[in-house]
Design an enzyme around this catalytic site. Sequence first.
Site, PDB file in Angstrom:
ATOM      1  N   SER A 156       9.793   5.636  -2.995  1.00  0.00           N
ATOM      2  CA  SER A 156       9.485   4.597  -1.953  1.00  0.00           C
ATOM      3  C   SER A 156       8.480   5.228  -0.840  1.00  0.00           C
ATOM      4  CB  SER A 156      10.892   4.523  -1.247  1.00  0.00           C
ATOM      5  OG  SER A 156      10.655   3.973  -0.086  1.00  0.00           O
ATOM      6  N   GLY A 162       0.925  -1.303  -0.034  1.00  0.00           N
ATOM      7  CA  GLY A 162       0.043   0.022  -0.036  1.00  0.00           C
ATOM      8  C   GLY A 162       1.000   1.457   0.113  1.00  0.00           C
ATOM      9  N   HIS A 170       4.487   2.087  -8.024  1.00  0.00           N
ATOM     10  CA  HIS A 170       3.400   1.074  -8.214  1.00  0.00           C
ATOM     11  C   HIS A 170       2.507   0.989  -9.458  1.00  0.00           C
ATOM     12  CE1 HIS A 170       4.267   1.527  -3.638  1.00  0.00           C
ATOM     13  NE2 HIS A 170       4.409   0.200  -3.841  1.00  0.00           N
TER      14      HIS A 170
END
Length: 289
Positions: free
Chosen positions: A187, A31, A37
């Site tokens: 990150s 998440g 992502h």
Amino acid sequence: MKTVYSLEDLRTQIQCWRRESARIALVPTMGNLHAGHISLLERARALADRSVVSIFVNPIQFGKGEDYAKYPSTLDADMEKLGAAGLDLLFAPNLAELYPGGIEEDTRVTVPGLSAILCGQFRPGHFSGVATVVTKLFNNVQPDVALFGEKDYQQLLVIKRMAHDLLLPIEILGMPIVRESDGLAMSSRNAYLSPLERGRAPRIYAALQEAATKLSKGAQSIIAIETAAMADLAAAGFRPEYFSVRRPTDLSSPQLGDTSVQILVAAWLGSARLIDNLHVALDQPLAIL
Ligand code: PAF
């Protein structure tokens, strides 16, 4: 986008897609999603008929005193991003769903050797925690292909080895690191940086690039390059754990004649543990070690 929280609902959806002979891609995440992502999801959608993202902050890959309790949870914002990016299925289980017997006595999957070096040396048990939860996800999503970011380069190799050794019929794909405009690798842990630290953080990528230039020139030994980078990072306010030049395939030490290397670094900046790495295709084969 559909969201399921239980294994039962996940399996029902997967069975339905399997009956349609759909090709399924999985992107496992913890998440707090960023552009890195989303780039994995975009590739997943291009490669498969159906895309699945999992969001689960996996306690067993965090060591004692690490950031499990404070790991950023942003489920609503994550769901919005995933919906906008065209995801088919989000799997967001709770702890009891993935660890019904608790986490202490749970079966572990361990990839020997590769898990003990570099990050594994500083985070004992970390890669076993990753391999275990990824196995649980693979067993239930049964993807044809699974995608992971190359920022966690050692993790990617651990998962590739695990899939190979356990004979899992799943293609494991690594995707390029997505960077901020100043070079810092994206990150979730960058959120721990103060504004001052955030200003300094791109130094870690600069150190990788400098080492790559030195290696390409072939004038210095690897140990001299690694030692200088550790000292530079320390002088810039980091607490480096390692800065290491390795073989890209298995992270063993480079040998004379190698034509490419992977440079990997882990360093603390304030309360953030940052990792990064760079692949270097050498102009000349390695002539000194
Ligand atoms: O890279 C991550 O976010 C995690 O290590 C993973 C692969 C989702 C396993 O928890």
